[in-house]
Design a protein around this motif. Structure first.
Motif, short mmCIF file in Angstrom:
data_model
loop_
_atom_site.label_atom_id
_atom_site.label_comp_id
_atom_site.label_asym_id
_atom_site.label_seq_id
_atom_site.Cartn_x
_atom_site.Cartn_y
_atom_site.Cartn_z
N HIS A 171 10.32 30.73 14.56
CA HIS A 171 10.78 29.35 14.70
C HIS A 171 12.06 29.28 15.55
CE1 HIS A 171 10.96 25.12 12.96
NE2 HIS A 171 12.09 25.22 13.67
N HIS A 217 13.77 26.85 19.09
CA HIS A 217 13.60 25.74 20.05
C HIS A 217 14.12 26.23 21.40
CE1 HIS A 217 12.76 22.53 16.98
NE2 HIS A 217 13.26 23.49 16.22
N HIS A 235 7.79 20.44 11.24
CA HIS A 235 9.14 20.32 10.68
C HIS A 235 9.00 19.37 9.49
CE1 HIS A 235 10.60 22.15 14.33
NE2 HIS A 235 11.86 22.04 13.95
N HIS A 250 11.30 24.56 7.54
CA HIS A 250 12.52 23.98 6.96
C HIS A 250 12.34 23.63 5.47
CE1 HIS A 250 14.76 23.97 10.71
NE2 HIS A 250 13.74 23.40 11.31
N ASP A 288 15.81 29.35 14.66
CA ASP A 288 15.86 27.91 14.95
C ASP A 288 16.59 27.58 16.25
OD1 ASP A 288 15.07 25.34 14.42
OD2 ASP A 288 16.54 24.94 12.85
ZN LIG Z 1 13.41 23.56 14.04
#
Ligand SMILES: [Zn+2]
Length: 434
Positions: free
Chosen positions: A58, A60, A211, A243, A310
């Motif tokens: 995970h 971004h 998410h 999450h 993340d």
């Molecule tokens: Zn995320």
């Protein structure tokens, strides 16, 4: 004749030493007893920890290295972060995405990460970030394996043509369908978005990674919808919930029932302690909740939980160097996973558990698996996490692709230079006299 022979390696959850023989990019065999190997024939692991390649389930990537652009997140909150990202995306270009991501992919390989699932914001009529990331995925495929999630940062039902953009993203080549139900304008939109995402993935034979309930609001309960849709469409094992921080605030009766249903749905869970340690509990007065999903309870119920990074230097999290060990170190504290076995579980969460969530074939240390390995400059899982141990070697399909020379620290002690490696020297315990 082995292409590569690694002798004297300590494998996870294993006290003894092993020899790993690699042929044609795959693990040929693993023998328990250290072999007597002639000098120069084998790589001597010197008793250090050898694990499968690290998995980043995970991140971004399209947002990495944008911290401070166009402005810093002064409150440090999730929602200010989303607002700043909304400004930054206006200046997004293919080159901009490519050049930032190419840097972080190097960092990941240096850290031993060879498998990555990246969410990519698709709330953009041009789908600039996704097109750039599809290009990046192809360009670097021989170095690092990427899965791309069509991630609707501003919502599916709440963003103009959200459903059409998601469908277009999947048609263009996104591997996984995302969502953000707790950010949708209404609870009904949130439910609708989850149902849409799972149905879209089912239609195209894709995976799902939502998410889900990334909020401290105990009324945010989209995870139950995700589990129900997964069961209804027979998608067990192919759906991930990321999450799920609201679970921290659910009452125990509700959380207990939910966890049973997550197990039934074969839900893959991703916890992101770095971002959520700084983002959650922002609306609390003391005591401030940790706002963290129930990792121990999920694991105890037999649900697969893995560990994500993340963000790397973006509007939500200004720190990080794309190293899963930092996330594991944080979870040891934040998730109270400091027990002897729990430290070993943290390592599972950045390796095998992540591989399971991503559905990676031929992953692991068994004969026949692809020889994707990391040799740490530490003998045990505990020391690797404690020291954020350098990755001495990263091996991809049997070839060394990254090396780190550990730093040498010297302290001048009573006039003499003495090396310090932060490892305890065994001390003889004096027996009391008499
Ligand atoms: Zn995320």
């Amino acid at each position: 004749m082995a292409d590569l022979l690694i002798a004297n390696a300590r494998l996870p959850r294993n006290a003894g030493l092993s020899t790993v023989r690699i042929e044609s990019g795959r693990i040929r065999d693993v023998t328990d007893q250290p072999e007597r190997v002639a000098a120069g024939q084998a790589l001597d692991a010197e008793g250090k920890l050898l694990t499968p390649a690290l998995v980043e389930p995970h991140i971004h990537l399209d947002a990495v290295l944008t911290v401070g652009q166009p402005r810093h997140n002064l409150s440090g909150s999730l929602f200010e972060g989303i607002a700043i990202w909304g400004e930054r995306v206006k200046s997004l270009s293919a080159d901009d995405v490519h050049d930032r991501v190419a840097q972080v992919l190097r960092w990941q390989v240096a850290n031993g990460v060879l498998f990555v699932r990246s969410h990519v914001d698709v709330c953009d009529p041009q789908l600039t970030a996704l097109r750039a990331m599809l290009e990046v995925k192809r360009e670097f495929a021989d170095r690092i394996q990427l899965q791309l999630v069509a991630f609707p940062q501003q919502g599916i039902q709440s963003f103009p043509d959200g459903e059409a953009l998601m469908r277009r993203a999947v048609e263009l080549g996104a591997d996984v369908v995302g969502g953000i139900p707790h950010f949708e304008l209404t609870r009904e939109y949130g439910e609708q978005s989850v149902k849409f995402a799972v149905a879209l993935a089912d239609e195209f034979g894709k995976q799902v990674d939502i998410h889900c309930d990334e909020t401290d609001d105990e009324h945010s309960r989209f995870l139950e919808v995700l589990a129900a849709e997964t069961i209804r469409l027979h998608m067990e094992g192919r759906v991930t919930a990321s999450h799920t921080t609201a679970m921290h605030s659910y009452n125990n009766a509700y959380a207990g029932r939910l966890i049973v249903n997550l197990r039934r749905a074969g839900m893959q869970m991703v916890t992101n302690p770095l971002d959520n340690a700084v983002l959650q509990g922002r609306f609390d007065h003391y005591p401030i909740r940790r706002g963290h999903t129930r990792v121990k309870e999920l694991l105890a119920a037999g649900v697969n939980v893995c560990l994500g990074h993340d963000s790397v230097m973006d509007p939500w999290y200004p720190l990080g160097k794309a190293d899963p060990l930092q996330a594991a170190f944080t979870l040891a504290h934040y998730g109270q996973m400091s027990g002897y076995e729990e430290i070993r579980t943290l390592f599972d969460m950045i390796t095998v558990n992540g591989a399971r969530a991503l559905g990676l074939p031929d992953y692991g240390l068994e004969p026949g698996c692809r020889a994707n390995l990391v040799l740490f400059d530490a003998a045990t899982e505990s020391d690797a996490i404690r020291l954020m141990a350098p990755r001495r070697l990263v091996i991809r399909d049997g070839t060394i692709v990254a090396r780190t020379e550990p730093a040498r620290t010297v302290v001048n002690w009573e006039g003499r230079d003495e090396p310090v490696d932060f490892m305890p020297v065994p001390i003889k315990v004096r027996q009391p006299i008499g």
